[in-house]
Design a protein around this motif. Sequence first.
Motif, PDB file in Angstrom:
ATOM      1  N   TYR A   1     -26.022   5.149  43.402  1.00  0.00           N
ATOM      2  CA  TYR A   1     -26.827   6.141  44.138  1.00  0.00           C
ATOM      3  C   TYR A   1     -28.090   5.525  44.740  1.00  0.00           C
ATOM      4  O   TYR A   1     -28.797   6.194  45.486  1.00  0.00           O
TER       5      TYR A   1
ATOM      6  N   ASP B   1     -27.573   2.168  50.142  1.00  0.00           N
ATOM      7  CA  ASP B   1     -27.260   2.907  51.365  1.00  0.00           C
ATOM      8  C   ASP B   1     -25.866   2.535  51.861  1.00  0.00           C
ATOM      9  O   ASP B   1     -25.642   1.423  52.345  1.00  0.00           O
TER      10      ASP B   1
ATOM     11  N   THR C   1     -24.415   4.195  54.297  1.00  0.00           N
ATOM     12  CA  THR C   1     -24.231   4.727  55.653  1.00  0.00           C
ATOM     13  C   THR C   1     -24.270   3.636  56.716  1.00  0.00           C
ATOM     14  O   THR C   1     -23.848   3.867  57.849  1.00  0.00           O
TER      15      THR C   1
ATOM     16  N   GLN D   1     -22.807  10.328  51.088  1.00  0.00           N
ATOM     17  CA  GLN D   1     -23.954   9.871  51.870  1.00  0.00           C
ATOM     18  C   GLN D   1     -23.698   9.989  53.364  1.00  0.00           C
ATOM     19  O   GLN D   1     -24.582  10.395  54.131  1.00  0.00           O
TER      20      GLN D   1
END
Length: 247
Positions: free
Chosen positions: A183, A186, A188, A241
């Motif tokens: 978590y 990133d 993305t 995400q």
Amino acid sequence: MKDDFIFGLRPVIEAIEAGKTIDKIFVQNALQGSIYAELKAILAKHKIRPNYVPIEKLNRFTRKNHQGVVAFISDIPFHKIEDILPQIFEEGRTPFLLILDRLTDVRNFGAICRTAECVGIDAIIIPEKGAAPINFDAIKTSAGAIYNIKICKQNNLAHTVDFLQQSGVQVFAATEKAQKLIYEVDFTEPCALVMGNEETGISKEVLHHSDEKIKLPIEGKTQSLNVSVACGAILYEAIRQKINQQF
């Protein structure tokens, strides 16, 4: 599809020249002869790396006259990530890749392929040697998803990680020894997730080359998850995400 294999020098030569996809090829140690020299040249031409083994291993595949060569045929075409990655960028998409470092269980491989295809992984990268065979069990476990995802066979995964990084792809290695939870990174941006062997995990070389080491939280007494379950959990955090980014 069944576990198809062929044997004999001339049949294997003809299969390669006919464009059959070779999953694995096993060649007897110290094999000699003019026909083998022809096969060796064809293997080099098509960039197929043989596994050199003692004759006893070949005899376990078949008791017939294999002439020192057994090749397993795959219905699945193999790709190179060097060809796939530029296409992804050219199409304006964010690369989302999965690297499987020496997974040997065909059912784990099939289950991971099923999840990977569901979450939109662009390609699965496996090593040329030491990977689970892509056979009937793998395809069945994947529910046919293997047919809908690109499988890239690479000679050296550490070099592949370097190539991805040089291309702007961040590489996350999943390992229990990590300090950072999934978590905290990133997913993305252009990224690749590395999952390791069922027993030994990710090789030291690939682990060393990766950008970040990440792990799942474990609250119970059992300190590890099945690799396909762990992979699914991480991939769906990545999807969470990506969805949140859209809103």
